[in-house]
Motif scaffolding. Sequence first.
Motif, PDB file in Angstrom:
ATOM      1  N   ALA A   1     -23.466 -22.263  11.952  1.00  0.00           N
ATOM      2  CA  ALA A   1     -22.466 -23.189  11.414  1.00  0.00           C
ATOM      3  C   ALA A   1     -21.507 -22.402  10.533  1.00  0.00           C
ATOM      4  O   ALA A   1     -21.920 -21.755   9.569  1.00  0.00           O
ATOM      5  CB  ALA A   1     -23.143 -24.286  10.604  1.00  0.00           C
ATOM      6  N   LEU A   2     -20.222 -22.437  10.877  1.00  0.00           N
ATOM      7  CA  LEU A   2     -19.190 -21.724  10.133  1.00  0.00           C
ATOM      8  C   LEU A   2     -18.277 -22.720   9.423  1.00  0.00           C
ATOM      9  O   LEU A   2     -18.385 -23.934   9.634  1.00  0.00           O
ATOM     10  CB  LEU A   2     -18.368 -20.854  11.091  1.00  0.00           C
ATOM     11  N   ALA A   3     -17.375 -22.193   8.624  1.00  0.00           N
ATOM     12  CA  ALA A   3     -16.377 -23.063   8.005  1.00  0.00           C
ATOM     13  C   ALA A   3     -15.518 -23.733   9.072  1.00  0.00           C
ATOM     14  O   ALA A   3     -15.043 -24.860   8.898  1.00  0.00           O
ATOM     15  CB  ALA A   3     -15.509 -22.249   7.040  1.00  0.00           C
ATOM     16  N   ASP A   4     -15.318 -23.049  10.200  1.00  0.00           N
ATOM     17  CA  ASP A   4     -14.569 -23.588  11.331  1.00  0.00           C
ATOM     18  C   ASP A   4     -15.254 -23.133  12.625  1.00  0.00           C
ATOM     19  O   ASP A   4     -15.260 -21.946  12.933  1.00  0.00           O
ATOM     20  CB  ASP A   4     -13.132 -23.092  11.304  1.00  0.00           C
ATOM     21  N   ASN A   5     -15.827 -24.069  13.365  1.00  0.00           N
ATOM     22  CA  ASN A   5     -16.517 -23.758  14.619  1.00  0.00           C
ATOM     23  C   ASN A   5     -15.698 -24.135  15.843  1.00  0.00           C
ATOM     24  O   ASN A   5     -16.242 -24.365  16.925  1.00  0.00           O
ATOM     25  CB  ASN A   5     -17.871 -24.463  14.682  1.00  0.00           C
ATOM     26  N   GLY A   6     -14.367 -24.179  15.697  1.00  0.00           N
ATOM     27  CA  GLY A   6     -13.520 -24.543  16.823  1.00  0.00           C
ATOM     28  C   GLY A   6     -13.695 -23.626  18.023  1.00  0.00           C
ATOM     29  O   GLY A   6     -13.698 -24.075  19.177  1.00  0.00           O
ATOM     30  N   ARG A   7     -13.806 -22.324  17.779  1.00  0.00           N
ATOM     31  CA  ARG A   7     -13.999 -21.349  18.859  1.00  0.00           C
ATOM     32  C   ARG A   7     -15.289 -21.643  19.631  1.00  0.00           C
ATOM     33  O   ARG A   7     -15.308 -21.664  20.871  1.00  0.00           O
ATOM     34  CB  ARG A   7     -14.051 -19.944  18.268  1.00  0.00           C
ATOM     35  N   GLU A   8     -16.374 -21.856  18.924  1.00  0.00           N
ATOM     36  CA  GLU A   8     -17.656 -22.119  19.577  1.00  0.00           C
ATOM     37  C   GLU A   8     -17.610 -23.408  20.387  1.00  0.00           C
ATOM     38  O   GLU A   8     -18.135 -23.472  21.511  1.00  0.00           O
ATOM     39  CB  GLU A   8     -18.767 -22.186  18.529  1.00  0.00           C
ATOM     40  N   ARG A   9     -16.986 -24.427  19.828  1.00  0.00           N
ATOM     41  CA  ARG A   9     -16.890 -25.695  20.552  1.00  0.00           C
ATOM     42  C   ARG A   9     -16.070 -25.544  21.836  1.00  0.00           C
ATOM     43  O   ARG A   9     -16.433 -26.098  22.881  1.00  0.00           O
ATOM     44  CB  ARG A   9     -16.250 -26.760  19.649  1.00  0.00           C
ATOM     45  N   ARG A  10     -14.992 -24.783  21.766  1.00  0.00           N
ATOM     46  CA  ARG A  10     -14.131 -24.597  22.934  1.00  0.00           C
ATOM     47  C   ARG A  10     -14.865 -23.862  24.057  1.00  0.00           C
ATOM     48  O   ARG A  10     -14.840 -24.294  25.212  1.00  0.00           O
ATOM     49  CB  ARG A  10     -12.878 -23.821  22.519  1.00  0.00           C
ATOM     50  N   LEU A  11     -15.534 -22.767  23.725  1.00  0.00           N
ATOM     51  CA  LEU A  11     -16.241 -21.998  24.751  1.00  0.00           C
ATOM     52  C   LEU A  11     -17.438 -22.775  25.301  1.00  0.00           C
ATOM     53  O   LEU A  11     -17.727 -22.715  26.501  1.00  0.00           O
ATOM     54  CB  LEU A  11     -16.694 -20.661  24.169  1.00  0.00           C
ATOM     55  N   ALA A  12     -18.120 -23.503  24.439  1.00  0.00           N
ATOM     56  CA  ALA A  12     -19.266 -24.287  24.900  1.00  0.00           C
ATOM     57  C   ALA A  12     -18.830 -25.425  25.810  1.00  0.00           C
ATOM     58  O   ALA A  12     -19.501 -25.727  26.812  1.00  0.00           O
ATOM     59  CB  ALA A  12     -20.025 -24.846  23.697  1.00  0.00           C
ATOM     60  N   GLU A  13     -17.713 -26.052  25.487  1.00  0.00           N
ATOM     61  CA  GLU A  13     -17.204 -27.134  26.342  1.00  0.00           C
ATOM     62  C   GLU A  13     -16.845 -26.595  27.724  1.00  0.00           C
ATOM     63  O   GLU A  13     -17.125 -27.237  28.742  1.00  0.00           O
ATOM     64  CB  GLU A  13     -15.985 -27.780  25.691  1.00  0.00           C
ATOM     65  N   SER A  14     -16.257 -25.413  27.777  1.00  0.00           N
ATOM     66  CA  SER A  14     -15.907 -24.803  29.062  1.00  0.00           C
ATOM     67  C   SER A  14     -17.145 -24.513  29.892  1.00  0.00           C
ATOM     68  O   SER A  14     -17.124 -24.610  31.128  1.00  0.00           O
ATOM     69  CB  SER A  14     -15.122 -23.507  28.836  1.00  0.00           C
ATOM     70  N   ALA A  15     -18.240 -24.145  29.224  1.00  0.00           N
ATOM     71  CA  ALA A  15     -19.486 -23.828  29.928  1.00  0.00           C
ATOM     72  C   ALA A  15     -20.346 -25.052  30.185  1.00  0.00           C
ATOM     73  O   ALA A  15     -21.338 -24.975  30.913  1.00  0.00           O
ATOM     74  CB  ALA A  15     -20.281 -22.802  29.127  1.00  0.00           C
ATOM     75  N   GLY A  16     -19.986 -26.185  29.589  1.00  0.00           N
ATOM     76  CA  GLY A  16     -20.779 -27.399  29.760  1.00  0.00           C
ATOM     77  C   GLY A  16     -22.103 -27.357  29.027  1.00  0.00           C
ATOM     78  O   GLY A  16     -23.095 -27.936  29.483  1.00  0.00           O
ATOM     79  N   VAL A  17     -22.134 -26.691  27.868  1.00  0.00           N
ATOM     80  CA  VAL A  17     -23.378 -26.514  27.117  1.00  0.00           C
ATOM     81  C   VAL A  17     -23.272 -27.210  25.762  1.00  0.00           C
ATOM     82  O   VAL A  17     -22.328 -26.954  25.002  1.00  0.00           O
ATOM     83  CB  VAL A  17     -23.680 -25.013  26.911  1.00  0.00           C
ATOM     84  N   PRO A  18     -24.218 -28.075  25.404  1.00  0.00           N
ATOM     85  CA  PRO A  18     -24.221 -28.690  24.077  1.00  0.00           C
ATOM     86  C   PRO A  18     -24.528 -27.642  23.009  1.00  0.00           C
ATOM     87  O   PRO A  18     -25.239 -26.662  23.262  1.00  0.00           O
ATOM     88  CB  PRO A  18     -25.351 -29.730  24.151  1.00  0.00           C
ATOM     89  N   LEU A  19     -24.025 -27.860  21.806  1.00  0.00           N
ATOM     90  CA  LEU A  19     -24.280 -26.950  20.703  1.00  0.00           C
ATOM     91  C   LEU A  19     -25.078 -27.627  19.601  1.00  0.00           C
ATOM     92  O   LEU A  19     -24.930 -28.825  19.347  1.00  0.00           O
ATOM     93  CB  LEU A  19     -22.967 -26.442  20.107  1.00  0.00           C
ATOM     94  N   LEU A  20     -25.923 -26.843  18.951  1.00  0.00           N
ATOM     95  CA  LEU A  20     -26.577 -27.225  17.708  1.00  0.00           C
ATOM     96  C   LEU A  20     -26.094 -26.243  16.649  1.00  0.00           C
ATOM     97  O   LEU A  20     -26.113 -25.026  16.878  1.00  0.00           O
ATOM     98  CB  LEU A  20     -28.105 -27.139  17.833  1.00  0.00           C
ATOM     99  N   PHE A  21     -25.672 -26.741  15.505  1.00  0.00           N
ATOM    100  CA  PHE A  21     -25.161 -25.867  14.457  1.00  0.00           C
ATOM    101  C   PHE A  21     -26.243 -25.665  13.392  1.00  0.00           C
ATOM    102  O   PHE A  21     -26.849 -26.629  12.922  1.00  0.00           O
ATOM    103  CB  PHE A  21     -23.895 -26.446  13.845  1.00  0.00           C
TER     104      PHE A  21
END
Length: 248
Positions: A147-167
């Motif tokens: 979990a970062l101050a801004d996880n926009g990058r992680e959300r974008r790449l995960a959405e492209s891969a179709g993978v849910p994220l846990l922070f």
Amino acid sequence: MGTTILLNCDMGESFGAWKMGNDALAMPLIDQANLACGFHAGDPLTIQRSVALAVRHGVRIGAHPAYPDLAGFGRRHLDCTAEEVKAQVLYQLGALDAFCRAAGTRIDYVKPHGALYNDLVVDDALLTAVLEACAAFRPGLPLMVLALADNGRERRLAESAGVPLLFEAFADRAYLADGRLAPRRLSGAVHHDPERILAQGVAIARGEPFPDLDGRPLRLHADSLCVHGDNAESLAVLRRLRAALACL
């Protein structure tokens, strides 16, 4: 009613005659167990016993894959290609999955370990490789990331891969201003004061600011909170944190 944040620990990190952690004492206190898969720690018997212990206590099992670095406990960066990392993660998921299947359970999520975990914060190709490994192993398998101050990058790449994220956030580690973990080589990177660990854990669970390494306020939004349970003192903190979260 208690907070919805989960507690996790890195476990199953013994190897052969080398023993690490107080897994039997910590397991009843947590929600998620990140189990080593053999590359940084965890021999077959340790993995088997760790899975059985998690099942006994109703704890969710996470794969804890790493770079192939037993000597360095997975804390050294290895210059692996994205293709190699994807294969390495799949290999380790397969090892843990065999024991999960035999015990009548399954891998609930994936949390990379050590240097690999930290490299994913800055390397898009490696993060994509791990996301692809998760998707290839089982559609919908979540990846746990910092979990970062801004996880926009992680959300974008995960959405492209179709993978849910846990922070994930850490109660016993110091942070830099952007939410990255302070490197262990820096003084104060690991908290040892039980009161500070407890205060930071509760602040994260509440979504409140807490001081970073330089004393500046940092706020993180996390699904799971990690506390390392490898000594008697941290176990005492884990018990207190479990009780404190139940009261939030």
